[in-house]
Design a protein around this motif. Sequence first.
Motif, PDB file in Angstrom:
ATOM      1  N   ALA A 104       0.294  -1.540   0.123  1.00  0.00           N
ATOM      2  CA  ALA A 104      -0.087  -0.069   0.036  1.00  0.00           C
ATOM      3  C   ALA A 104       1.450   1.571   0.127  1.00  0.00           C
ATOM      4  O   ALA A 104       1.673   0.872   0.835  1.00  0.00           O
ATOM      5  CB  ALA A 104      -0.605   0.282   1.239  1.00  0.00           C
ATOM      6  N   SER A 105      -0.043   2.194  -0.391  1.00  0.00           N
ATOM      7  CA  SER A 105       0.685   3.833  -0.259  1.00  0.00           C
ATOM      8  C   SER A 105       1.385   4.441   0.800  1.00  0.00           C
ATOM      9  O   SER A 105       0.789   3.973   1.732  1.00  0.00           O
ATOM     10  CB  SER A 105       0.342   4.529  -0.922  1.00  0.00           C
ATOM     11  N   GLY A 106       2.312   4.524   1.322  1.00  0.00           N
ATOM     12  CA  GLY A 106       2.853   4.979   2.416  1.00  0.00           C
ATOM     13  C   GLY A 106       3.757   3.617   3.117  1.00  0.00           C
ATOM     14  O   GLY A 106       4.226   3.634   4.633  1.00  0.00           O
ATOM     15  N   CYS A 107       3.715   2.888   2.942  1.00  0.00           N
ATOM     16  CA  CYS A 107       4.607   1.203   3.436  1.00  0.00           C
ATOM     17  C   CYS A 107       5.528   0.759   3.616  1.00  0.00           C
ATOM     18  O   CYS A 107       6.627   0.125   4.484  1.00  0.00           O
ATOM     19  CB  CYS A 107       4.358   0.329   3.075  1.00  0.00           C
ATOM     20  N   GLY A 108       6.278   2.392   2.520  1.00  0.00           N
ATOM     21  CA  GLY A 108       7.928   2.331   2.584  1.00  0.00           C
ATOM     22  C   GLY A 108       8.333   1.381   1.235  1.00  0.00           C
ATOM     23  O   GLY A 108       9.861   1.271   0.985  1.00  0.00           O
ATOM     24  N   LYS A 109       8.148   1.225   0.534  1.00  0.00           N
ATOM     25  CA  LYS A 109       8.364   0.550  -0.978  1.00  0.00           C
ATOM     26  C   LYS A 109      10.132   1.663  -1.310  1.00  0.00           C
ATOM     27  O   LYS A 109      11.178   1.581  -1.552  1.00  0.00           O
ATOM     28  CB  LYS A 109       7.863   0.980  -2.029  1.00  0.00           C
TER      29      LYS A 109
END
Length: 179
Positions: free
Chosen positions: A43-48
Motif C-alpha cells: 500500500a501507499s506509504g508502506c515503505g517501498k
Amino acid sequence: MSASIPQIPETAQRLCAASPALGEHLHASCASWEGLGVLLTGASGCGKSSLLLRLIDAGFTLVGDDQVLLQQVTARPAPALAGLVEARGLGIVQMPYLPEAPIALRIDLTRNAPIMRLPEKTIDPQTGAWCLTLDAFHADSVAIIRTALRSIRGDLTLLCGVNGGMATANPLPNKREES
C-alpha cells in the motif's frame, strides 16, 4: 530534469497506463542484485521507496521506483520515471538504473502486522517467484532479502519456509545428544 516536479506524477500516469506492449502497470518498486530482480509491493506509504533506497545503498541496482511495468516475469521501469527515486525528505533523485530485470523475489510490504517466523511455501502466481511478507522499516529487511536471493541462487540452503521445505526445522543436536 526538464520538467518541474509537479508535472512528473501527471506525466507518469499518462505514460504508464496499462498497455499490452509494455505489460501490466504496478504501483511497485524494483531493484536487482546480481541479475535477480526484487519486486517491492504494498500500500501507499508502506515503505517501498525507503526500502528501495536501502537496497541500492547495499549494492543493489535500481530498476524502477513507484511505478513498474511487469511483463510475464520481467520488470521494467515506467518510462516517465526511469532512473528517478523519491527520497522522502530530500526530493526526487536521478540515478543509474537497469532497463529490466527478471523477478526472482516478490516482497509484499506491510506495516505493524505480525510476520510469520517460518512461512509456508509462497509463490507469486504472476511471476513464479518466491513471495515474502516483510516490514520495510524493520532493521533486518535488507539482510533477509539478500539471504533469500542467495538461497534462490543456491549459495545457501533454506531448510523450511517459502521454498516449501519442512514446516518446522529440528534443532541441531548438542554434543551430549550426539553420543
